[in-house]
Scaffold this motif. Sequence first.
Motif, short mmCIF file in Angstrom:
data_model
loop_
_atom_site.label_atom_id
_atom_site.label_comp_id
_atom_site.label_asym_id
_atom_site.label_seq_id
_atom_site.Cartn_x
_atom_site.Cartn_y
_atom_site.Cartn_z
N ILE A 125 0.83 -1.21 0.00
CA ILE A 125 0.00 0.00 0.00
C ILE A 125 0.86 1.26 0.00
N ALA A 126 2.10 1.16 0.48
CA ALA A 126 3.00 2.32 0.48
C ALA A 126 3.37 2.74 -0.93
N SER A 127 3.17 1.84 -1.92
CA SER A 127 3.51 2.18 -3.31
C SER A 127 2.41 2.97 -4.00
N LEU A 128 1.24 3.08 -3.37
CA LEU A 128 0.14 3.82 -3.98
C LEU A 128 0.35 5.32 -3.79
N PRO A 129 -0.18 6.14 -4.71
CA PRO A 129 0.03 7.59 -4.62
C PRO A 129 -0.43 8.15 -3.27
N GLY A 130 0.43 8.95 -2.66
CA GLY A 130 0.09 9.62 -1.41
C GLY A 130 0.17 8.77 -0.17
N MET A 131 0.65 7.52 -0.29
CA MET A 131 0.63 6.62 0.88
C MET A 131 2.00 6.42 1.53
N TRP A 132 3.09 6.63 0.81
CA TRP A 132 4.40 6.49 1.45
C TRP A 132 4.49 7.37 2.68
N GLU A 133 3.97 8.56 2.60
CA GLU A 133 4.10 9.55 3.66
C GLU A 133 3.37 9.17 4.94
N ARG A 134 2.44 8.18 4.84
CA ARG A 134 1.64 7.84 6.03
C ARG A 134 1.62 6.34 6.31
N THR A 135 2.60 5.61 5.75
CA THR A 135 2.59 4.15 5.89
C THR A 135 3.89 3.65 6.51
N LEU A 136 3.73 2.69 7.43
CA LEU A 136 4.85 1.88 7.90
C LEU A 136 4.70 0.50 7.26
N THR A 137 5.72 0.05 6.56
CA THR A 137 5.71 -1.26 5.94
C THR A 137 6.60 -2.19 6.76
N ILE A 138 6.02 -3.27 7.23
CA ILE A 138 6.72 -4.17 8.16
C ILE A 138 6.99 -5.51 7.49
N GLY A 139 8.22 -5.99 7.64
CA GLY A 139 8.62 -7.26 7.05
C GLY A 139 9.37 -8.13 8.03
N SER A 140 9.61 -9.38 7.61
CA SER A 140 10.19 -10.40 8.50
C SER A 140 11.17 -11.27 7.74
N ALA A 141 12.40 -11.39 8.25
CA ALA A 141 13.36 -12.32 7.67
C ALA A 141 12.93 -13.76 7.93
N GLY A 142 12.34 -14.01 9.10
CA GLY A 142 11.89 -15.35 9.43
C GLY A 142 10.91 -15.89 8.41
N LYS A 143 9.94 -15.05 7.99
CA LYS A 143 8.96 -15.47 6.99
C LYS A 143 9.56 -15.43 5.59
N SER A 144 10.38 -14.42 5.28
CA SER A 144 10.92 -14.28 3.93
C SER A 144 11.88 -15.40 3.57
N PHE A 145 12.70 -15.82 4.54
CA PHE A 145 13.75 -16.80 4.26
C PHE A 145 13.55 -18.12 5.02
N SER A 146 12.34 -18.35 5.52
CA SER A 146 12.03 -19.60 6.24
C SER A 146 13.00 -19.81 7.40
N ALA A 147 13.22 -18.75 8.15
CA ALA A 147 14.16 -18.80 9.28
C ALA A 147 13.49 -18.26 10.53
N THR A 148 12.30 -18.76 10.82
CA THR A 148 11.59 -18.30 12.01
C THR A 148 12.44 -18.62 13.24
N GLY A 149 12.47 -17.69 14.16
CA GLY A 149 13.32 -17.84 15.34
C GLY A 149 14.57 -16.98 15.26
N TRP A 150 14.94 -16.55 14.05
CA TRP A 150 16.08 -15.64 13.94
C TRP A 150 15.74 -14.28 14.54
N LYS A 151 14.48 -13.92 14.49
CA LYS A 151 13.98 -12.66 15.05
C LYS A 151 14.71 -11.45 14.47
N VAL A 152 14.65 -11.34 13.14
CA VAL A 152 15.11 -10.14 12.45
C VAL A 152 13.95 -9.63 11.61
N GLY A 153 13.49 -8.44 11.92
CA GLY A 153 12.43 -7.82 11.15
C GLY A 153 12.82 -6.40 10.80
#
Length: 358
Positions: free
Chosen positions: A163-191
């Motif tokens: 949603i941060a890629s939509l016009p006018g939304m970068w300024e009001r959006t926090l985009t949250i991600g997870s290394a555990g989910k992205s790289f199948s490494a749950t328990g590493w606790k890097v986000g």
Amino acid sequence: MGYPPLTKILASFFGKLLEQEIDPLKNVLVTVGAYGALFTAFQALVDEGDEVIIIEPFFDCYEPMTLMAGGHPVFVTLKPSPTGDGELDSAGNWRLDPTELASKFTSRTKALILNTPNNPLGKVFSKAELELVASLCQQHDVICISDEVYQWLVYDGHQHVSIASLPGMWERTLTIGSAGKSFSATGWKVGWALGPDSLMKHLRTVQQNSVYHCPTQGQAAVAQSFQHEQLHFGQPSSYFVQLPQAMWRSRDHMVRSLQSVGLRPVVPQGSYFLIADISDFKSKMPDLPGDVDEPYDKRFVKWMIRNKGLAGIPVSIFYSRPHQKHFDHYVRFCFVKDESTLQALDEKLQKWKDELRP
């Protein structure tokens, strides 16, 4: 804040995806898992009496994190559309009512929490749905906290849109991600959290005065993983290409298997979870042991563990208390399993199926 090679690669990698010039010092915060990013965001941005709109079903930390920050959760529910006889339901059939969503915004609304792909449902919000949310956030000057930890796990040709890629939304959006989910490494606790400095500066203050930072070794490993992905992005050698292909097969396997005993899966568009409708069992055996006020799905899950050796999560826990009774006929299953586990599932379900025969 974070290990410089990681903040730099996150800025470069997601800058291209979000079409933003991301400053690794001002627009990136590395956190103790995505959970840490969520907690830091709520503590930094939600004040006493602020309202936070939460879309149901929701990942179960959103409500307590809102309350811990002094905020007031306001719920709006994804509602399933009817399906034809014999037709499998899809997570895409669960939609927000635009009028109901608009009615939840008030002068006290501080933030809306978005989760796409959604846990537990597996819904991937379409661009049109995100544009509706974006329009209301801009109209009411509301922050969007976008939990996108399953963004690489999408199926059937669906596309994840931030949603941060939509016009006018970068300024009001926090985009949250997870290394555990992205790289199948749950328990590493890097986000991580990505966003404008006007929001990120408050998250930095909270993190600097709480956990300070997360272990460098994990950050270094994640940095190397993203460097590899940047070189191979979109190619068969990319893990972000390989992972959804493998999970797609596991999803379809579990869908077929659950159907064999009369469970009705809601086919997910993303994530590695699916929910299954247990209404047929609720009508056939309504009086399972349990407390009087205990939702049916909780009683069913305990019965299934004891009697069938299968585990699931009652979907009612992903709803606010007033709405739990309306969604107590679903169970969540996880399909990120190796082949031997899926075979064991099939054996248990075959035995169950044999027991159901008259």
